[in-house]
Design a protein around this motif. Structure first.
Motif, PDB file in Angstrom:
ATOM      1  N   GLU A  48      13.490   6.697   7.327  1.00  0.00           N
ATOM      2  CA  GLU A  48      12.314   6.876   6.458  1.00  0.00           C
ATOM      3  C   GLU A  48      11.062   6.300   7.102  1.00  0.00           C
ATOM      4  O   GLU A  48      10.022   6.956   7.173  1.00  0.00           O
ATOM      5  N   VAL A  49      11.160   5.060   7.564  1.00  0.00           N
ATOM      6  CA  VAL A  49      10.016   4.397   8.202  1.00  0.00           C
ATOM      7  C   VAL A  49       9.652   5.137   9.483  1.00  0.00           C
ATOM      8  O   VAL A  49       8.470   5.392   9.744  1.00  0.00           O
ATOM      9  N   VAL A 112      -0.793  -4.122   9.092  1.00  0.00           N
ATOM     10  CA  VAL A 112      -0.714  -4.469   7.669  1.00  0.00           C
ATOM     11  C   VAL A 112      -2.081  -4.301   7.020  1.00  0.00           C
ATOM     12  O   VAL A 112      -2.226  -3.647   5.980  1.00  0.00           O
ATOM     13  N   GLU A 113      -3.096  -4.871   7.646  1.00  0.00           N
ATOM     14  CA  GLU A 113      -4.457  -4.814   7.098  1.00  0.00           C
ATOM     15  C   GLU A 113      -4.954  -3.370   6.978  1.00  0.00           C
ATOM     16  O   GLU A 113      -5.491  -2.970   5.943  1.00  0.00           O
ATOM     17  N   MET A 114      -4.785  -2.586   8.018  1.00  0.00           N
ATOM     18  CA  MET A 114      -5.285  -1.210   8.031  1.00  0.00           C
ATOM     19  C   MET A 114      -4.591  -0.344   6.982  1.00  0.00           C
ATOM     20  O   MET A 114      -5.237   0.468   6.319  1.00  0.00           O
ATOM     21  N   VAL A 115      -3.291  -0.513   6.833  1.00  0.00           N
ATOM     22  CA  VAL A 115      -2.548   0.284   5.850  1.00  0.00           C
ATOM     23  C   VAL A 115      -2.902  -0.176   4.435  1.00  0.00           C
ATOM     24  O   VAL A 115      -3.167   0.641   3.558  1.00  0.00           O
ATOM     25  N   ALA A 132       0.256  13.523   6.461  1.00  0.00           N
ATOM     26  CA  ALA A 132       0.082  12.159   6.953  1.00  0.00           C
ATOM     27  C   ALA A 132      -0.543  11.237   5.910  1.00  0.00           C
ATOM     28  O   ALA A 132      -0.566  10.023   6.094  1.00  0.00           O
ATOM     29  N   LYS A 133      -1.038  11.796   4.818  1.00  0.00           N
ATOM     30  CA  LYS A 133      -1.638  10.971   3.757  1.00  0.00           C
ATOM     31  C   LYS A 133      -0.520  10.174   3.095  1.00  0.00           C
ATOM     32  O   LYS A 133       0.462  10.732   2.615  1.00  0.00           O
ATOM     33  N   LEU A 134      -0.671   8.873   3.110  1.00  0.00           N
ATOM     34  CA  LEU A 134       0.379   7.991   2.599  1.00  0.00           C
ATOM     35  C   LEU A 134       0.259   7.795   1.093  1.00  0.00           C
ATOM     36  O   LEU A 134      -0.823   7.499   0.587  1.00  0.00           O
ATOM     37  N   ILE A 135       1.386   7.936   0.414  1.00  0.00           N
ATOM     38  CA  ILE A 135       1.429   7.587  -1.002  1.00  0.00           C
ATOM     39  C   ILE A 135       1.679   6.083  -1.084  1.00  0.00           C
ATOM     40  O   ILE A 135       2.053   5.451  -0.101  1.00  0.00           O
ATOM     41  N   GLN A 141       6.118   0.458   1.904  1.00  0.00           N
ATOM     42  CA  GLN A 141       7.250   0.471   2.828  1.00  0.00           C
ATOM     43  C   GLN A 141       6.800   0.077   4.244  1.00  0.00           C
ATOM     44  O   GLN A 141       7.446  -0.755   4.892  1.00  0.00           O
ATOM     45  N   LEU A 142       5.707   0.649   4.703  1.00  0.00           N
ATOM     46  CA  LEU A 142       5.204   0.310   6.038  1.00  0.00           C
ATOM     47  C   LEU A 142       4.748  -1.143   6.111  1.00  0.00           C
ATOM     48  O   LEU A 142       5.067  -1.848   7.067  1.00  0.00           O
ATOM     49  N   VAL A 143       4.008  -1.570   5.109  1.00  0.00           N
ATOM     50  CA  VAL A 143       3.511  -2.950   5.096  1.00  0.00           C
ATOM     51  C   VAL A 143       4.680  -3.931   5.123  1.00  0.00           C
ATOM     52  O   VAL A 143       4.684  -4.888   5.906  1.00  0.00           O
ATOM     53  N   GLU A 144       5.680  -3.696   4.310  1.00  0.00           N
ATOM     54  CA  GLU A 144       6.845  -4.588   4.291  1.00  0.00           C
ATOM     55  C   GLU A 144       7.573  -4.569   5.636  1.00  0.00           C
ATOM     56  O   GLU A 144       8.031  -5.602   6.120  1.00  0.00           O
ATOM     57  N   PHE A 145       7.673  -3.379   6.232  1.00  0.00           N
ATOM     58  CA  PHE A 145       8.326  -3.270   7.534  1.00  0.00           C
ATOM     59  C   PHE A 145       7.550  -4.048   8.594  1.00  0.00           C
ATOM     60  O   PHE A 145       8.130  -4.830   9.348  1.00  0.00           O
TER      61      PHE A 145
END
Length: 157
Positions: A48-49, A112-115, A132-135, A141-145
C-alpha cells in the motif's frame, strides 16, 4: 518598403516559433532501479505504502519518472523536466541508500512536513495526475511510515 506589424504577421511568427521550439527535446532517459539504494526496497514498505509512493512521489523524486504524452510539447516539456530535476535534486528515493543517517532523518522530517501541510504532491502535478492526489488516510499512512523510519534510524545511534 516598410512592413506593418499586424496581428496576422505576429500570429504567423508565433506559430513558426512554436513549431521551431519543438526541435528542442528534453532528455527522457531513466536509470535502472537499484534495489541496493532504492527507498521502497530498503525500507521494506508494504504494498500500500509502496503504491502511494510510486503514484504520488516517484515521478519527481526518483530516477524513474514517467513521461506522459504532453512532455513531447515544448515549452511544457521544459517546465516538467525542470520540476523533475529539482524534485530529484532535493530528494531522490532511487539513491536513498547513499544518504547518511543524518540526511535520511532530515529528509524524513521534510517528508512528514510536506505531506502534513499538503505541499506534496504539488497541486500542479495532481492537476494532471488525479490518482496522485492523496486522501487523508493516505497522508496519515505516509506520515506514520516516514515517522516510523525516523524513529528506527534514531534508535540505531
Amino acid at each position: 518598403m516598410k512592413k506593418k506589424l499586424t496581428a496576422k504577421n505576429i500570429s504567423i511568427f508565433l506559430v513558426f516559433l512554436f513549431l521551431a521550439i519543438q526541435s528542442i527535446r528534453i532528455d527522457k532517459t531513466t536509470e535502472p532501479v537499484n534495489a541496493a539504494t532504492d527507498f521502497i526496497a530498503l525500507t521494506s514498505a508494504n504494498s500500500e505504502v509502496a503504491g502511494v509512493l510510486k503514484t504520488a512521489c516517484y515521478d519527481c523524486h526518483s530516477n524513474q519518472p514517467t513521461y506522459p504524452w504532453y512532455t513531447n510539447i515544448a515549452p511544457i516539456s521544459w517546465w516538467i523536466k525542470h520540476h523533475i530535476d529539482e524534485g530529484s535534486h532535493h530528494l531522490n528515493f532511487s539513491i536513498w541508500g547513499t544518504y547518511s543517517e543524518k540526511r535520511k532523518n532530515h529528509k524524513l522530517d521534510e517528508c512528514v512536513e510536506m505531506v502534513e501541510e499538503g505541499e506534496m504532491p504539488m497541486s500542479s502535478y495532481t492537476l494532471m495526475h488525479g490518482e496522485a492526489k492523496l486522501i487523508d488516510a493516505q497522508k496519515l499512512q505516509l506520515v506514520e511510515f516516514f515517522k516510523s523510519l525516523k524513529t528506527t534510524a534514531v534508535q540505531e545511534h
